[in-house]
Design an enzyme around this catalytic site. Structure first.
Site, PDB file in Angstrom:
ATOM      1  N   GLY A  17       0.804  -1.226   0.000  1.00 39.05           N
ATOM      2  CA  GLY A  17       0.000   0.000   0.000  1.00 39.05           C
ATOM      3  C   GLY A  17       0.838   1.278   0.000  1.00 39.05           C
ATOM      4  O   GLY A  17       1.883   1.374  -0.656  1.00 39.05           O
ATOM      5  N   ASP A  37       7.284  -3.711   9.161  1.00 36.04           N
ATOM      6  CA  ASP A  37       5.885  -4.133   9.021  1.00 36.04           C
ATOM      7  C   ASP A  37       5.627  -5.316   9.948  1.00 36.04           C
ATOM      8  O   ASP A  37       6.545  -6.053  10.300  1.00 36.04           O
ATOM      9  CB  ASP A  37       5.570  -4.526   7.568  1.00 36.04           C
ATOM     10  CG  ASP A  37       4.088  -4.417   7.247  1.00 36.04           C
ATOM     11  OD1 ASP A  37       3.692  -3.465   6.527  1.00 36.04           O
ATOM     12  OD2 ASP A  37       3.301  -5.268   7.721  1.00 36.04           O
ATOM     13  N   ASP A  61       5.488  -5.367  15.493  1.00 32.41           N
ATOM     14  CA  ASP A  61       4.249  -4.621  15.709  1.00 32.41           C
ATOM     15  C   ASP A  61       4.615  -3.252  16.271  1.00 32.41           C
ATOM     16  O   ASP A  61       5.095  -3.148  17.402  1.00 32.41           O
ATOM     17  CB  ASP A  61       3.374  -5.408  16.698  1.00 32.41           C
ATOM     18  CG  ASP A  61       2.057  -4.720  17.007  1.00 32.41           C
ATOM     19  OD1 ASP A  61       1.898  -3.530  16.670  1.00 32.41           O
ATOM     20  OD2 ASP A  61       1.184  -5.382  17.600  1.00 32.41           O
ATOM     21  N   VAL A  62       4.388  -2.207  15.507  1.00 34.87           N
ATOM     22  CA  VAL A  62       4.833  -0.870  15.932  1.00 34.87           C
ATOM     23  C   VAL A  62       3.979  -0.288  17.060  1.00 34.87           C
ATOM     24  O   VAL A  62       4.271   0.792  17.561  1.00 34.87           O
ATOM     25  CB  VAL A  62       4.920   0.126  14.750  1.00 34.87           C
ATOM     26  CG1 VAL A  62       6.077  -0.224  13.836  1.00 34.87           C
ATOM     27  CG2 VAL A  62       3.611   0.219  13.987  1.00 34.87           C
ATOM     28  N   ASN A  88       3.557   5.436   9.039  1.00 33.42           N
ATOM     29  CA  ASN A  88       2.461   5.178   8.109  1.00 33.42           C
ATOM     30  C   ASN A  88       1.541   4.038   8.552  1.00 33.42           C
ATOM     31  O   ASN A  88       0.377   3.995   8.144  1.00 33.42           O
ATOM     32  CB  ASN A  88       3.065   4.863   6.728  1.00 33.42           C
ATOM     33  CG  ASN A  88       2.081   4.175   5.803  1.00 33.42           C
ATOM     34  OD1 ASN A  88       1.189   4.820   5.229  1.00 33.42           O
ATOM     35  ND2 ASN A  88       2.203   2.858   5.664  1.00 33.42           N
ATOM     36  N   TYR A 153     -11.244   5.420  14.595  1.00 28.00           N
ATOM     37  CA  TYR A 153     -10.278   5.763  13.549  1.00 28.00           C
ATOM     38  C   TYR A 153     -10.071   7.284  13.459  1.00 28.00           C
ATOM     39  O   TYR A 153      -8.942   7.782  13.443  1.00 28.00           O
ATOM     40  CB  TYR A 153     -10.770   5.217  12.200  1.00 28.00           C
ATOM     41  CG  TYR A 153      -9.822   5.484  11.051  1.00 28.00           C
ATOM     42  CD1 TYR A 153      -8.616   4.790  10.953  1.00 28.00           C
ATOM     43  CD2 TYR A 153     -10.114   6.428  10.071  1.00 28.00           C
ATOM     44  CE1 TYR A 153      -7.735   5.028   9.901  1.00 28.00           C
ATOM     45  CE2 TYR A 153      -9.241   6.671   9.025  1.00 28.00           C
ATOM     46  CZ  TYR A 153      -8.061   5.969   8.942  1.00 28.00           C
ATOM     47  OH  TYR A 153      -7.185   6.214   7.913  1.00 28.00           O
ATOM     48  N   LYS A 157      -6.740   9.507  14.159  1.00 31.35           N
ATOM     49  CA  LYS A 157      -6.111  10.312  13.112  1.00 31.35           C
ATOM     50  C   LYS A 157      -6.102  11.804  13.475  1.00 31.35           C
ATOM     51  O   LYS A 157      -5.195  12.539  13.080  1.00 31.35           O
ATOM     52  CB  LYS A 157      -6.805  10.075  11.765  1.00 31.35           C
ATOM     53  CG  LYS A 157      -6.570   8.657  11.200  1.00 31.35           C
ATOM     54  CD  LYS A 157      -5.090   8.378  10.947  1.00 31.35           C
ATOM     55  CE  LYS A 157      -4.840   7.083  10.203  1.00 31.35           C
ATOM     56  NZ  LYS A 157      -3.399   6.802  10.023  1.00 31.35           N
ATOM     57  N   PRO A 183      -4.067  11.235   3.249  1.00 33.52           N
ATOM     58  CA  PRO A 183      -4.591  10.743   1.967  1.00 33.52           C
ATOM     59  C   PRO A 183      -6.115  10.766   1.968  1.00 33.52           C
ATOM     60  O   PRO A 183      -6.759  10.849   3.007  1.00 33.52           O
ATOM     61  CB  PRO A 183      -4.107   9.279   1.916  1.00 33.52           C
ATOM     62  CG  PRO A 183      -3.156   9.097   3.052  1.00 33.52           C
ATOM     63  CD  PRO A 183      -3.493  10.155   4.070  1.00 33.52           C
ATOM     64  N   LEU A 185      -9.547   8.434   0.408  1.00 27.08           N
ATOM     65  CA  LEU A 185      -9.776   7.004   0.174  1.00 27.08           C
ATOM     66  C   LEU A 185      -8.960   6.588  -1.045  1.00 27.08           C
ATOM     67  O   LEU A 185      -9.095   7.178  -2.121  1.00 27.08           O
ATOM     68  CB  LEU A 185     -11.256   6.741  -0.110  1.00 27.08           C
ATOM     69  CG  LEU A 185     -12.179   6.338   1.034  1.00 27.08           C
ATOM     70  CD1 LEU A 185     -13.512   5.838   0.480  1.00 27.08           C
ATOM     71  CD2 LEU A 185     -11.571   5.315   1.960  1.00 27.08           C
TER      72      LEU A 185
HETATM   73  N1  LIG Z   1      -6.110   3.574   1.837  1.00 23.79           N
HETATM   74  C1  LIG Z   1      -6.851   4.591   2.224  1.00 23.79           C
HETATM   75  O1  LIG Z   1      -7.963   4.793   1.725  1.00 23.79           O
HETATM   76  C2  LIG Z   1      -6.343   5.541   3.279  1.00 23.79           C
HETATM   77  C3  LIG Z   1      -6.974   6.794   3.396  1.00 23.79           C
HETATM   78  C4  LIG Z   1      -6.517   7.691   4.366  1.00 23.79           C
HETATM   79  C5  LIG Z   1      -5.466   7.326   5.192  1.00 23.79           C
HETATM   80  N2  LIG Z   1      -4.876   6.096   5.048  1.00 23.79           N
HETATM   81  C6  LIG Z   1      -3.797   5.753   5.966  1.00 23.79           C
HETATM   82  O2  LIG Z   1      -2.658   5.398   5.226  1.00 23.79           O
HETATM   83  C7  LIG Z   1      -1.891   4.428   5.944  1.00 23.79           C
HETATM   84  C8  LIG Z   1      -1.623   3.235   5.045  1.00 23.79           C
HETATM   85  O3  LIG Z   1      -2.870   2.703   4.603  1.00 23.79           O
HETATM   86  P1  LIG Z   1      -2.959   1.601   3.439  1.00 23.79           P
HETATM   87  O4  LIG Z   1      -4.299   1.768   2.837  1.00 23.79           O
HETATM   88  O5  LIG Z   1      -1.748   1.631   2.596  1.00 23.79           O
HETATM   89  O6  LIG Z   1      -3.002   0.269   4.333  1.00 23.79           O
HETATM   90  P2  LIG Z   1      -2.628  -1.249   3.971  1.00 23.79           P
HETATM   91  O7  LIG Z   1      -3.443  -2.097   4.901  1.00 23.79           O
HETATM   92  O8  LIG Z   1      -2.734  -1.506   2.518  1.00 23.79           O
HETATM   93  O9  LIG Z   1      -1.099  -1.313   4.419  1.00 23.79           O
HETATM   94  C9  LIG Z   1      -0.778  -1.077   5.764  1.00 23.79           C
HETATM   95  C10 LIG Z   1       0.448  -1.859   6.170  1.00 23.79           C
HETATM   96  O10 LIG Z   1       0.633  -1.632   7.571  1.00 23.79           O
HETATM   97  C11 LIG Z   1       0.964  -2.867   8.193  1.00 23.79           C
HETATM   98  N3  LIG Z   1       0.589  -2.835   9.601  1.00 23.79           N
HETATM   99  C12 LIG Z   1      -0.666  -2.869  10.128  1.00 23.79           C
HETATM  100  N4  LIG Z   1      -0.619  -2.867  11.466  1.00 23.79           N
HETATM  101  C13 LIG Z   1       0.699  -2.840  11.798  1.00 23.79           C
HETATM  102  C14 LIG Z   1       1.395  -2.841  13.041  1.00 23.79           C
HETATM  103  N5  LIG Z   1       0.735  -2.896  14.208  1.00 23.79           N
HETATM  104  N6  LIG Z   1       2.741  -2.803  13.020  1.00 23.79           N
HETATM  105  C15 LIG Z   1       3.418  -2.767  11.838  1.00 23.79           C
HETATM  106  N7  LIG Z   1       2.812  -2.767  10.648  1.00 23.79           N
HETATM  107  C16 LIG Z   1       1.465  -2.810  10.615  1.00 23.79           C
HETATM  108  C17 LIG Z   1       0.177  -3.906   7.407  1.00 23.79           C
HETATM  109  O11 LIG Z   1       0.719  -5.208   7.573  1.00 23.79           O
HETATM  110  C18 LIG Z   1       0.284  -3.372   5.988  1.00 23.79           C
HETATM  111  O12 LIG Z   1       1.431  -3.891   5.328  1.00 23.79           O
HETATM  112  C19 LIG Z   1      -2.695   4.109   7.199  1.00 23.79           C
HETATM  113  O13 LIG Z   1      -2.216   4.858   8.281  1.00 23.79           O
HETATM  114  C20 LIG Z   1      -4.100   4.553   6.832  1.00 23.79           C
HETATM  115  O14 LIG Z   1      -4.873   4.884   7.961  1.00 23.79           O
HETATM  116  C21 LIG Z   1      -5.295   5.201   4.121  1.00 23.79           C
END
Ligand SMILES: NC(=O)c1ccc[n+]([C@@H]2O[C@H](COP(=O)([O-])OP(=O)(O)OC[C@H]3O[C@@H](n4cnc5c(N)ncnc54)[C@H](O)[C@@H]3O)[C@@H](O)[C@H]2O)c1
Length: 248
Positions: A17, A37, A61-62, A88, A153, A157, A183, A185
């Site tokens: 992602g 990750d 796990d962060v 992130n 959530y 945020k 970002p 959606l």
């Molecule tokens: N995709 C969207 O629509 C969107 C919109 C606004 C904000 N965001 C934010 O962007 C960021 C990334 O989102 P994404 O859509 O790429 O998510 P995603 O689920 O595709 O990727 C997130 C990654 O974080 C890892 N992860 C989850 N929990 C973890 C933990 N406790 N420790 C370490 N790693 C962990 C997962 O394994 C995954 O590889 C997030 O903070 C999300 O809230 C996403």
């Protein structure tokens, strides 16, 4: 836009992602990258190496203080520095407040917000020593939207935005800036797994000035700006990289 040669970036949630797109872009501009990750970020490590940069993949796990302590030690031992931190990692499980229990609330807070504090503490000494640093916290444009099912959530945020502003004051004298990027959606693996369907994606992108769904790569340019020298006087800021949904 400056290059990132000689810089080390640590990115959480780097396995896929948005985090993965950020790692690849930083490497393409010359940074070495620590990809962190909860699932082994082996694919991201391969992408960074394919750009000719050094990559370290760390699994942990962060939101867990012990895991983050170990991650910090690994960054020190294997890279010896950290110039850029991108917080992130995040989860977005929708649940109406009537069904949301305390454990689910805490998990979202821990992964989305506690982790940003823990990871910052883990690498901050490196930035203070270098008297240069860039911390970028990924928030979300959902903080400005009326979205049912996201109390936990959106609170996390919004917390990230508050953390960003307050931290900027504490570290500015060390040449460290702290900013947040939100970002919209976006089509990522996490979104595909969530209950947020195609209908919501189309609806939200229809509200944006730029009427197409977000992609992981859409966040990258803002992160690169905030991670470099050109943004040295920008701190405590939140930039919505969201196709203009912020204007509503
Ligand atoms: N995709 C969207 O629509 C969107 C919109 C606004 C904000 N965001 C934010 O962007 C960021 C990334 O989102 P994404 O859509 O790429 O998510 P995603 O689920 O595709 O990727 C997130 C990654 O974080 C890892 N992860 C989850 N929990 C973890 C933990 N406790 N420790 C370490 N790693 C962990 C997962 O394994 C995954 O590889 C997030 O903070 C999300 O809230 C996403």
């Amino acid at each position: 836009m400056t290059g990132f040669e000689g810089r080390v970036a640590v990115v959480s949630g780097a396995g896929r992602g948005i985090g993965q797109a950020i790692c690849r872009a930083l490497a393409r501009r010359g940074a070495d990258v620590v990809a962190v990750d909860i699932v082994d970020p082996v694919e991201t490590v391969g992408m960074v190496e394919a750009e000719g940069r050094k990559a370290v993949g760390l699994t942990g796990d962060v939101s867990d203080p012990d895991d983050v302590r170990r991650i910090g030690q690994q960054v020190t031992e294997r890279m010896g520095r950290c110039d850029i931190l991108v917080n992130n990692a995040g989860i977005y499980p929708a649940k109406n407040v009537f069904k949301l229990d305390y454990d689910a609330w805490r998990r979202v807070m821990a992964v989305n917000l506690d982790s940003q504090f823990l990871m910052t503490k883990a690498v901050l000494d490196h930035m203070c020593e270098a008297r240069w640093g860039r911390i970028i916290n990924i928030t979300s444009n959902s903080v400005g939207l009326a979205l049912p099912g996201f109390t936990h959530y959106i609170a996390s945020k919004m917390g990230s935005i508050g953390f960003t502003r307050a931290l900027a004051s504490d570290v500015a004298s060390f040449g460290i800036t702290v900013n947040a990027v939100g970002p919209t959606l976006s089509r990522t693996p996490g979104l595909a797994e969530s209950v947020i369907g195609d209908g919501a994606l189309q609806h939200v992108s229809g509200l944006q000035a730029i009427k197409r769904p977000g992609e992981a790569e859409d966040v990258v340019g803002t992160v690169l700006f905030l991670a470099g020298d050109d943004s040295a006087f920008v701190t405590g800021q939140t930039i919505m990289a969201d196709g203009g949904l912020v204007r509503l």
